[in-house]
Design a protein around this motif. Sequence first.
Motif, PDB file in Angstrom:
ATOM      1  N   GLN A  53       0.614  -1.156   0.400  1.00  0.00           N
ATOM      2  CA  GLN A  53      -0.195  -0.227  -0.025  1.00  0.00           C
ATOM      3  C   GLN A  53       0.781   1.544   0.038  1.00  0.00           C
ATOM      4  O   GLN A  53       0.565   2.457  -0.610  1.00  0.00           O
ATOM      5  CB  GLN A  53      -1.070   0.052   0.805  1.00  0.00           C
ATOM      6  N   SER A  86       1.648   3.581  -3.287  1.00  0.00           N
ATOM      7  CA  SER A  86       0.780   4.643  -3.994  1.00  0.00           C
ATOM      8  C   SER A  86       0.912   5.302  -3.578  1.00  0.00           C
ATOM      9  O   SER A  86       0.520   6.235  -3.881  1.00  0.00           O
ATOM     10  CB  SER A  86      -0.567   4.008  -3.643  1.00  0.00           C
ATOM     11  N   LYS A 135       8.596   1.088  -9.814  1.00  0.00           N
ATOM     12  CA  LYS A 135       8.248   2.751  -9.569  1.00  0.00           C
ATOM     13  C   LYS A 135       8.850   3.275  -9.363  1.00  0.00           C
ATOM     14  O   LYS A 135       8.508   4.830  -9.435  1.00  0.00           O
ATOM     15  CB  LYS A 135       6.944   2.125  -8.961  1.00  0.00           C
TER      16      LYS A 135
END
Length: 237
Positions: free
Chosen positions: A159, A162, A198
Motif C-alpha cells: 500500500q 501508491s 516504480k
Amino acid sequence: MQVAHVSRDFSLDRVVPFFQPIIDIHNDIVWRYECLARFINVEQQSFVPTELLYLVDRRHSKAHLTHTIFNGSANYFRHINMAWSINLSLQDMLDPEMTDFMRTQLQDYPNPTRISIEIAATNALENRAAFNEFALLSKSLNLNITLDQLDPQQEDLLQLLSLPVEAIKISVKDIRHSQQKTKVAEALKVFFSKAEEKGIDLIAEHIEHKAELDMIRALGIQYAQGFHFSLPKAFID
C-alpha cells in the motif's frame, strides 16, 4: 543520561545537526546523509532527541527545533555536492507556518533536489490527506520525500507504493531473530521488485551487524544505514 543533566544550560543555540551516512552497498560509497538533532552541553556531551523533547515542549515549540536543524544542515551542505535528509514530525507536516519557512529557506538554495524530507510511515498512512498535501508542497519546492520507520513485520508494504515518495526506509531491526524471518524476507523481495518498477529507492535502516547486511544484500537492496557503518558524527569524513 537524564534530561536533568542538561536542563540548566539547555538552549536551541546548542542544538546542532549530526550526520549519519546512508551507504550505497553495491558501490561502497556514501549515497546521502541523514541529519539528526543533537544537544551539546557546556561539557561538550551530546544528547539525542528523546532526551531533548521534554525541554523543547516546555521552553520552545517543536517547530523551532525543526527550523534550527534545517538551517544548520542546509548551511553545512550548501557548498557540498552531497544529498541529505531531515526528519519532520506530524506536527511539522500539519503546521501551515512550515510551508512559509521552507519556501523562504529554499529561495536561493543551490539544487534543492539534494534534500529529502523524512516522514514516519505511520504518520503518512494515518493522515493521508495531510501527507498528500505536504508532498505536493515538497514537489513544488523540488524536495524529495522519504518514508521512514517502516516495520516490515507489521505494515502492509504494497500500500505504501501508491504514496508520492522517492524512497522508503525499512527497519530490519529484529528481523534476523524473528520467527517469521523467511516470510518477511519473501515479502521484502516482492516489495523490492515492485518498488524498483516504480522508481522508488529502498533503504534498509538499523543495520548493526554483518548478518543483517548480508541479509539485505541477498534481497538486492542497494542502500543501507546503521551503526554497522557509522555512528552519527558532527562532521562528514
